[in-house]
Design an enzyme around this catalytic site. Structure first.
Site, PDB file in Angstrom:
ATOM      1  N   HIS A   1       0.866  -1.174   0.000  1.00 19.06           N
ATOM      2  CA  HIS A   1       0.000   0.000   0.000  1.00 19.06           C
ATOM      3  C   HIS A   1       0.912   1.236   0.000  1.00 19.06           C
ATOM      4  CE1 HIS A   1      -2.526  -3.020   2.116  1.00 19.06           C
ATOM      5  NE2 HIS A   1      -3.560  -2.386   1.584  1.00 19.06           N
TER       6      HIS A   1
ATOM      7  N   ASP B   1       2.266   2.164   3.354  1.00 21.61           N
ATOM      8  CA  ASP B   1       3.242   1.217   3.899  1.00 21.61           C
ATOM      9  C   ASP B   1       4.659   1.691   3.584  1.00 21.61           C
ATOM     10  OD1 ASP B   1       1.036  -0.450   4.406  1.00 21.61           O
ATOM     11  OD2 ASP B   1       1.258  -1.427   2.468  1.00 21.61           O
TER      12      ASP B   1
END
Length: 443
Positions: free
Chosen positions: A108, A111
């Site tokens: 993501h 992240d």
């Protein structure tokens, strides 16, 4: 290992490259079943399984839960500078990817680097880390299986992202998607995933479901069109999940998403990324979800994990049940494999697994489980009566009046007359226990 992979420090000291040592090995830091070069049905294990490491669980999940704070304190998470902290984390990630020996990773946007509330600043941060990742990928040979945007964690998404009743929120979702698509394309990502973590409702009393689904479809079309205009050739995946955190999510299960893609003319570009624990939350087996996707030509990729039989939420544990995974691999093999995707370990080590080696044990166990299941499924398909038993069970539709029915040449009256002339049918065994035992025999 080169400096570009280790970075300024080695985070997993004392652990080298994980090698295949075979089923007789007692080395916990070795593969016993995952031999990436073993040929099965004309492809290597590496090509069949296409393993990926989940950036978020492996390098962000800190062991916290609704009842307690973090228990995992990462050495790459110490810098006060947001960019340096993200680079340290990426150093740790690529050191792990290289040592564990799996070919892909997934992420993501948040992240990779922490986001604030400034869209332009967030885009700059992600672009900086994309350039850093390019060098890591080139040096290691590790590739990006898919990227995605986290459109569920920030408080602005409390009522959804694309399905939010406030258009202002939707614009922020669009901005994140655009940046995540740009990052995925720049890194040679092979696919892009949409998971509607909060695309649903808590109460129909304050929800216009029809409008929300239409807005979701519109944003998916715009995202797809933008990516194609930027040269993206990969597949878009939607990841079904029934509930949690919302009462009901619009991407409830594989069948629901199939209907959504049909209704809004998205079938040409989208397939499914199925997750084991999401299937069980929907009241299905993972085998069911795989079969639904395979029958519809939508089996794109999977997130590999498992739930806890006693817990009713998404526990994201690493897979270890060879029997269940073997049944899944039967479906995947018969479907011809994944359409662009692979097996992403969307799983996290437990709250009390606090040693650096625990992350290796988890991935080794997951990879070995799927590798062993692959060999079991192949043996069953090649050397048993599994396919014949299923084919024989439906053989009455392959000839005579059964075939005429399938071909559309019998009306309801003709079927009624056949029931009269043929009399009561004989009971025919489904051989369920035999087939369950067959799986165990080949294990």
């Amino acid at each position: 290992m080169s400096n570009v992979l280790i970075g300024n420090q080695e985070f997993f000291k004392g652990i080298g490259k994980i090698a295949y040592e075979g089923p007789k090995s007692d080395n916990p830091l070795a593969y016993r079943w995952y031999d990436e070069n073993r040929i099965i049905q004309g492809k290597t294990m590496k090509e069949h399984l296409r393993f990926a490491v989940a950036y978020w669980h492996s390098f962000n999940a800190n062991g916290s839960d609704p009842f307690g704070g973090p228990t995992l304190f990462f050495p790459w998470d110490k810098s006060d500078d947001v960019i340096q902290r993200a680079k340290d984390k990426m150093d740790a990630a690529f050191e792990f990817f290289t040592k564990i020996g799996l070919p892909y990773y997934c992420f993501h946007d948040v992240d990779v680097v922490d986001y604030g509330n400034d869209v332009v600043e967030n885009e700059k941060r992600l672009a900086t880390l994309v350039e850093y990742a390019k060098a890591k990928q080139k040096a290691s040979g590790i590739k990006l299986l898919w990227g995605t945007a986290n459109l569920f964690s920030h408080e602005r998404y409390m009522n959804g992202a694309a399905t939010n009743p406030d258009f202002h929120v939707l614009t922020h979702a669009a901005a994140q998607i655009k940046a995540a698509l740009d990052a995925t394309i720049a890194l040679g990502g092979e696919n892009y995933v949409f998971w509607g973590g909060r695309e649903g409702y808590m109460s129909l009393l304050n929800t216009n479901m029809k409008r929300e689904k239409e807005n979701l479809a519109k944003l998916l079309h715009l995202s797809k069109d933008y990516a194609r205009s930027q040269g993206f050739k990969g597949t878009f995946f939607i990841e079904p999940k029934p509930c949690e955190p919302t009462k009901h999510q619009y991407d409830y299960d594989a069948s629901t998403v199939h209907g959504f893609l049909q209704e809004f003319d998205l079938l040409g570009d989208f397939k499914l990324n199925l997750e084991v624990n999401h299937a069980t939350l929907a009241g299905h087996t993972f085998q069911h979800e795989l079969q639904v996707a395979a029958d519809a030509g939508l089996l794109g990729s999977i997130d590999a994990n498992r739930g806890d039989y006693q817990n009713g939420w998404d526990t994201d544990q690493f897979p270890n049940n060879i029997n269940e995974v073997a049944e899944c691999m039967l479906i995947i093999l018969e479907a011809g494999g994944f359409a662009g995707g692979g097996i992403n370990f969307d799983a996290k080590i437990r709250r009390n697994s606090t040693d650096p080696a625990d992350l290796f044990y988890a991935h080794i166990g997951g990879a070995d489980t799927f590798a062993r299941a692959l060999t079991v499924a192949d043996d069953i398909l090649q050397h048993s009566d599994y396919k014949k038993i299923r084919a024989d069970r439906y053989s009455s539709y392959d000839h005579g009046k059964g075939k005429e029915f399938r071909d559309g040449n019998l009306d309801l009256t003709a079927l009624r007359d056949l029931a009269v002339s043929l009399g009561e049918p004989k009971a025919i065994s489904g051989k369920q226990e035999f087939l369950e035992n067959l799986i165990n025999r080949y294990i």
